[in-house]
Design a protein around this motif. Sequence first.
Motif, PDB file in Angstrom:
ATOM      1  N   ARG A 155       0.818  -1.213   0.000  1.00  0.00           N
ATOM      2  CA  ARG A 155       0.000   0.000   0.000  1.00  0.00           C
ATOM      3  C   ARG A 155       0.857   1.271   0.000  1.00  0.00           C
ATOM      4  NH1 ARG A 155      -5.251  -1.534   1.032  1.00  0.00           N
ATOM      5  NH2 ARG A 155      -5.548  -3.489   2.145  1.00  0.00           N
ATOM      6  N   ALA A 156       2.085   1.169   0.474  1.00  0.00           N
ATOM      7  CA  ALA A 156       2.950   2.351   0.551  1.00  0.00           C
ATOM      8  C   ALA A 156       3.416   2.780  -0.842  1.00  0.00           C
ATOM      9  CB  ALA A 156       4.165   2.056   1.429  1.00  0.00           C
ATOM     10  N   ALA A 157       3.713   4.052  -0.986  1.00  0.00           N
ATOM     11  CA  ALA A 157       4.284   4.566  -2.234  1.00  0.00           C
ATOM     12  C   ALA A 157       5.781   4.289  -2.254  1.00  0.00           C
ATOM     13  CB  ALA A 157       4.015   6.061  -2.352  1.00  0.00           C
ATOM     14  N   GLY A 158       6.364   4.386  -3.438  1.00  0.00           N
ATOM     15  CA  GLY A 158       7.797   4.195  -3.576  1.00  0.00           C
ATOM     16  C   GLY A 158       8.417   5.343  -4.335  1.00  0.00           C
ATOM     17  N   ARG A 165      11.520   1.382  -5.818  1.00  0.00           N
ATOM     18  CA  ARG A 165      12.629   1.662  -6.735  1.00  0.00           C
ATOM     19  C   ARG A 165      13.332   0.405  -7.255  1.00  0.00           C
ATOM     20  NH1 ARG A 165      15.798   5.827  -8.505  1.00  0.00           N
ATOM     21  NH2 ARG A 165      17.845   5.140  -9.200  1.00  0.00           N
ATOM     22  N   ASN A 166      13.629  -0.595  -6.407  1.00  0.00           N
ATOM     23  CA  ASN A 166      14.369  -1.757  -6.882  1.00  0.00           C
ATOM     24  C   ASN A 166      13.625  -2.467  -8.009  1.00  0.00           C
ATOM     25  OD1 ASN A 166      16.464  -1.340  -5.102  1.00  0.00           O
ATOM     26  ND2 ASN A 166      15.733  -2.816  -3.588  1.00  0.00           N
ATOM     27  N   VAL A 167      12.317  -2.621  -7.851  1.00  0.00           N
ATOM     28  CA  VAL A 167      11.519  -3.258  -8.893  1.00  0.00           C
ATOM     29  C   VAL A 167      11.387  -2.332 -10.097  1.00  0.00           C
ATOM     30  CG1 VAL A 167       9.246  -4.197  -9.461  1.00  0.00           C
ATOM     31  CG2 VAL A 167      10.282  -4.689  -7.227  1.00  0.00           C
ATOM     32  N   TRP A 168      11.179  -1.058  -9.857  1.00  0.00           N
ATOM     33  CA  TRP A 168      10.996  -0.071 -10.926  1.00  0.00           C
ATOM     34  C   TRP A 168      12.227   0.023 -11.813  1.00  0.00           C
ATOM     35  CZ3 TRP A 168      13.446   4.860 -11.375  1.00  0.00           C
ATOM     36  CH2 TRP A 168      12.870   5.734 -12.305  1.00  0.00           C
ATOM     37  N   CYS A 169      13.426  -0.125 -11.232  1.00  0.00           N
ATOM     38  CA  CYS A 169      14.654  -0.048 -12.040  1.00  0.00           C
ATOM     39  C   CYS A 169      14.694  -1.146 -13.100  1.00  0.00           C
ATOM     40  CB  CYS A 169      15.887  -0.165 -11.142  1.00  0.00           C
ATOM     41  SG  CYS A 169      16.352   1.355 -10.302  1.00  0.00           S
ATOM     42  N   THR A 193       9.278  -1.670   5.782  1.00  0.00           N
ATOM     43  CA  THR A 193      10.429  -0.854   6.167  1.00  0.00           C
ATOM     44  C   THR A 193      10.000   0.508   6.708  1.00  0.00           C
ATOM     45  OG1 THR A 193      10.749  -0.026   3.908  1.00  0.00           O
ATOM     46  CG2 THR A 193      11.937  -2.019   4.521  1.00  0.00           C
ATOM     47  N   PHE A 194       8.953   1.100   6.124  1.00  0.00           N
ATOM     48  CA  PHE A 194       8.481   2.384   6.623  1.00  0.00           C
ATOM     49  C   PHE A 194       7.754   2.261   7.954  1.00  0.00           C
ATOM     50  CE2 PHE A 194       9.396   4.080   2.417  1.00  0.00           C
ATOM     51  CZ  PHE A 194       9.756   5.395   2.702  1.00  0.00           C
ATOM     52  N   SER A 195       7.369   1.042   8.325  1.00  0.00           N
ATOM     53  CA  SER A 195       6.718   0.858   9.630  1.00  0.00           C
ATOM     54  C   SER A 195       7.713   0.830  10.779  1.00  0.00           C
ATOM     55  CB  SER A 195       5.903  -0.443   9.635  1.00  0.00           C
ATOM     56  OG  SER A 195       6.733  -1.590   9.757  1.00  0.00           O
ATOM     57  N   ALA A 196       9.011   0.779  10.470  1.00  0.00           N
ATOM     58  CA  ALA A 196      10.030   0.653  11.517  1.00  0.00           C
ATOM     59  C   ALA A 196      11.181   1.623  11.278  1.00  0.00           C
ATOM     60  CB  ALA A 196      10.557  -0.784  11.566  1.00  0.00           C
ATOM     61  N   PRO A 197      10.908   2.927  11.188  1.00  0.00           N
ATOM     62  CA  PRO A 197      11.986   3.888  10.929  1.00  0.00           C
ATOM     63  C   PRO A 197      12.882   4.058  12.150  1.00  0.00           C
ATOM     64  CG  PRO A 197       9.968   5.067  11.404  1.00  0.00           C
ATOM     65  CD  PRO A 197       9.600   3.608  11.356  1.00  0.00           C
ATOM     66  N   LEU A 198      14.141   4.426  11.900  1.00  0.00           N
ATOM     67  CA  LEU A 198      15.081   4.675  12.988  1.00  0.00           C
ATOM     68  C   LEU A 198      15.166   6.167  13.279  1.00  0.00           C
ATOM     69  CD1 LEU A 198      15.800   1.723  12.206  1.00  0.00           C
ATOM     70  CD2 LEU A 198      18.166   2.265  12.827  1.00  0.00           C
ATOM     71  N   THR A 199      15.432   6.486  14.530  1.00  0.00           N
ATOM     72  CA  THR A 199      15.476   7.871  14.994  1.00  0.00           C
ATOM     73  C   THR A 199      16.901   8.269  15.372  1.00  0.00           C
ATOM     74  OG1 THR A 199      15.160   7.257  17.307  1.00  0.00           O
ATOM     75  CG2 THR A 199      13.160   7.551  15.964  1.00  0.00           C
ATOM     76  N   ALA A 200      17.064   9.546  15.698  1.00  0.00           N
ATOM     77  CA  ALA A 200      18.366  10.022  16.175  1.00  0.00           C
ATOM     78  C   ALA A 200      18.764   9.318  17.461  1.00  0.00           C
ATOM     79  CB  ALA A 200      18.316  11.536  16.376  1.00  0.00           C
ATOM     80  N   ALA A 201      17.780   8.995  18.306  1.00  0.00           N
ATOM     81  CA  ALA A 201      18.086   8.259  19.537  1.00  0.00           C
ATOM     82  C   ALA A 201      18.622   6.870  19.215  1.00  0.00           C
ATOM     83  CB  ALA A 201      16.844   8.164  20.406  1.00  0.00           C
ATOM     84  N   THR A 272       1.701   4.266 -16.709  1.00  0.00           N
ATOM     85  CA  THR A 272       1.350   5.012 -15.503  1.00  0.00           C
ATOM     86  C   THR A 272       1.797   4.292 -14.243  1.00  0.00           C
ATOM     87  OG1 THR A 272      -0.565   5.948 -16.628  1.00  0.00           O
ATOM     88  CG2 THR A 272      -0.537   6.089 -14.224  1.00  0.00           C
ATOM     89  N   THR A 273       1.665   2.980 -14.235  1.00  0.00           N
ATOM     90  CA  THR A 273       1.979   2.192 -13.040  1.00  0.00           C
ATOM     91  C   THR A 273       3.149   1.247 -13.287  1.00  0.00           C
ATOM     92  OG1 THR A 273       0.327   0.535 -13.689  1.00  0.00           O
ATOM     93  CG2 THR A 273      -0.394   2.314 -12.212  1.00  0.00           C
ATOM     94  N   TYR A 274       4.013   1.609 -14.216  1.00  0.00           N
ATOM     95  CA  TYR A 274       5.162   0.775 -14.597  1.00  0.00           C
ATOM     96  C   TYR A 274       6.003   0.424 -13.361  1.00  0.00           C
ATOM     97  CZ  TYR A 274       9.267  -0.567 -17.408  1.00  0.00           C
ATOM     98  OH  TYR A 274      10.305  -1.241 -18.005  1.00  0.00           O
ATOM     99  N   GLY A 275       6.286  -0.875 -13.193  1.00  0.00           N
ATOM    100  CA  GLY A 275       7.103  -1.323 -12.078  1.00  0.00           C
ATOM    101  C   GLY A 275       6.345  -1.600 -10.802  1.00  0.00           C
ATOM    102  N   ALA A 276       5.031  -1.423 -10.801  1.00  0.00           N
ATOM    103  CA  ALA A 276       4.248  -1.695  -9.597  1.00  0.00           C
ATOM    104  C   ALA A 276       4.197  -3.193  -9.323  1.00  0.00           C
ATOM    105  CB  ALA A 276       2.833  -1.149  -9.747  1.00  0.00           C
TER     106      ALA A 276
END
Length: 319
Positions: A155-158, A165-169, A193-201, A272-276
């Motif tokens: 569901r996330a955008a890339g 990007r890896n698939v789109w390339c 991956t976007f559900s588990a971002p890392l912080t400065a801490a 329009t949706t190339y690489g999806a």
Amino acid sequence: MSARLPVVLDGDPGTDDAVAILLAALHPRLELLGVTTVWGNHDLRDTTDNALRVLDLVGRGDVGVHPGRNEPVRPRREPLPSGRDDLPPSLDLPAPVSAASEEAVEWLVATLRAATEPVALVATGPLTNLAAALAADRSLTGSVGRLVVLGGAHRAAGVTPYAERNVWCDPEAAADVLAAPFRDLLLVTMDATFSAPLTAADAARLRAHGTPAAVAAAAFVEARIEWYRRDPALAAAGAAPLHDPLAVAALVEPDLLTTLRASVRVERTDPTTYGATRFAAEVDEARGRVAVAVRADRRRYVDLLCATLGGAAPTQKGH
């Protein structure tokens, strides 16, 4: 401790690929057989140089780095913008002492043919090398115990609203690999991956370990946080995703991921949706051949990175 799991890592380093290499090279339950490099984030010359820098940093020059393909496996429907001006081509690490080894596709074919036990294969860049190896010998799938692909989006955008990007390339390569008869195929999507971002801490916690691997990873995380300030939500959180190491983490702590079963195809005709990545009826639990990771346990992911890169043997449970 049981025997280590033999692993091949294929990618296009990159800061997050660099941390994936560190995790694969240093985790006590993994035996990194080699790193194959591919075009993607930058030209093959740069991605190969970056892989050598990372391995030399942590005294793993014994791991061969094998340069692979520098263009899509077949021509793209539309031209790929050249280079990535938004990212420096070279990692901010000492220049390598080690040299590259034999070509990636030949090495992959020979290594998998000679394997006496199943090999785990982790792909964190465009799937060009893997598609070329399959074209040379499709029976190689029998030597791969598990294939983990960092790619696709549920569901996330890339890099586009539809495509990661890896698939789109190289959508043609992705389609070839996802259709091949691997016995165990995990797709780690941008949703995970976007559900588990890392912080400065988290970066500070890594840096406090003081090892070369942890300090380098901390610097990469900080640089990524700065880069992702262009995203309002991540800027507000002061965080950034660290995509590629999550694919390696899936080998040693698979239950830190939430997965769905799905049938997956790659869009290669619609401009329009190339690489999806297309998931049949969203997911297909009954017939789905691919495990699709859509969420990750952020705390356990950071714990694993700190324990491995900081030099302590990670635990599997009880975080």
